[in-house]
Design an enzyme around this catalytic site. Structure first.
Site, PDB file in Angstrom:
ATOM      1  N   HIS A 245       0.831  -1.199   0.000  1.00 36.45           N
ATOM      2  CA  HIS A 245       0.000   0.000   0.000  1.00 36.45           C
ATOM      3  C   HIS A 245       0.869   1.254   0.000  1.00 36.45           C
ATOM      4  O   HIS A 245       2.073   1.210   0.257  1.00 36.45           O
ATOM      5  CB  HIS A 245      -0.956   0.013   1.198  1.00 36.45           C
ATOM      6  CG  HIS A 245      -0.291   0.068   2.545  1.00 36.45           C
ATOM      7  ND1 HIS A 245       0.241   1.211   3.085  1.00 36.45           N
ATOM      8  CD2 HIS A 245      -0.098  -0.903   3.475  1.00 36.45           C
ATOM      9  CE1 HIS A 245       0.740   0.957   4.287  1.00 36.45           C
ATOM     10  NE2 HIS A 245       0.551  -0.332   4.546  1.00 36.45           N
ATOM     11  N   CYS A 263       3.970  -4.550   6.335  1.00 35.08           N
ATOM     12  CA  CYS A 263       3.465  -4.362   4.979  1.00 35.08           C
ATOM     13  C   CYS A 263       4.577  -3.874   4.057  1.00 35.08           C
ATOM     14  O   CYS A 263       5.657  -3.480   4.511  1.00 35.08           O
ATOM     15  CB  CYS A 263       2.316  -3.357   4.976  1.00 35.08           C
ATOM     16  SG  CYS A 263       0.786  -3.978   5.681  1.00 35.08           S
TER      17      CYS A 263
END
Length: 317
Positions: A245, A263
């Site tokens: 992201h 992430c």
């Protein structure tokens, strides 16, 4: 011609009889997570420190069925009819109740996959389900682009889908770059991955869905008050909450240092949006040079078993 899948090595056929069809629940680990746009619901957080278990909400844990589900009533398939998926997407089937070990071969025989590919079904312990509630079909190697597939579960469930172009992203946490390979072209994108102690999962993951905006709360994954905000262009990789992201920290640390909570972060603006716009469910994201390998049932981790290991998970092996 349709034949029964018995897991015999080297067998190329147009169809297999196999285990039951189940929908993979890929909501993340946060009960407070909210996602907007881009392909479905998703959860919050990066890499959790605790493993979620079925029944944690206080609901009664389902008991095994008294008899094999002859009609596969309640079975669900993770791929929609007419959908186009990436080359890594397994066919995943979930059940309302666990299938006892003694009944799994019978269930597998009720499934048929029609495609020009060698593959096998395998029983997967899903992170959020009980043992016996999920069975996946995976080719020996990634699907060939353009492959047309038909799945039949018992007498009442049929799905037709197509495999799209090949898209494979390799994230190297040591060099801090992601290499994207698609349609004969390749490009490198700077990234920042999990900081030491919060390492990004190693191994092969498959995109389950994506959302243009998602709320992430670090409390849901055991990281206290470290983040509590919306993140954008979120591509969902694992049930435990791993995403690729947009992350403003990648503007400074991308290509240089790993600083996230697990992430994969992309710089604001162009890099994150371009990746988001390109990927579809079933595309492959492979992380190398990290630590622990993602579990098979944490999202679509089927590719982290070699072919012999995968075939051994079939009740017909």
């Amino acid at each position: 011609m349709t034949t029964g899948l018995r897991g015999r090595r080297g067998r190329l056929a147009r169809a297999w009889s196999a285990a039951a069809v189940c929908a993979l629940a890929l909501a993340g680990c946060s009960a407070q997570a909210r996602a907007d746009g881009g392909g479905g619901s998703a959860g919050a957080g990066d890499r959790p420190t605790a493993t979620g278990t079925a029944g944690a909400t206080g609901k009664a844990r389902p008991k095994p069925s008294a008899t094999p589900p002859k009609s596969l009533a309640g079975a669900r398939i993770n791929i929609a009819d007419g959908q186009t998926v990436g080359v890594g997407m397994p066919i995943s089937v979930t059940f309302e109740r666990p299938i006892p070990v003694a009944e799994r071969a019978d269930v597998e025989r009720q499934l048929k996959v029609t495609a020009d590919v060698e593959g096998s079904w395998g029983w997967v312990k899903d992170r959020n389900l009980l043992d016996g509630q999920r069975v996946d079909f995976r080719p020996r190697a990634y699907w060939k682009p353009g492959t047309a597939v038909t799945v039949r579960a018992g007498a009442g469930i049929t799905r037709h889908f197509t495999v799209g172009r090949s898209f494979v992203a390799t994230v190297d946490v040591r060099t801090h770059f992601m290499t994207l390979e698609t349609a004969g072209s390749s490009r490198r994108v700077p990234i920042t991955a999990g900081a030491p102690g919060m390492d990004t999962w190693n191994g092969t993951m498959v995109v389950s869905d994506k959302a243009s905006k998602i709320f992430m709360d670090s409390k849901t994954v055991g990281y206290g008050d470290q983040y509590h905000d919306y993140y954008y262009y979120a591509v969902h990789l694992t049930t435990s909450g791993t995403y690729v992201h947009m992350n403003p920290k990648a503007n400074t640390y991308g290509g240089r240092q790993n600083v996230t909570h697990g992430c994969v972060g992309l710089a604001t603006g162009g890099p994150a949006k371009r990746f988001f716009d390109e990927v579809i469910p079933g595309d492959v994201v492979k992380v190398v040079n990290s630590r622990d390998t993602v579990a098979v049932g944490n999202g679509y981790g089927d590719w982290n078993l070699d072919w012999d290991q995968w075939r051994a998970t079939s009740a017909l092996a």
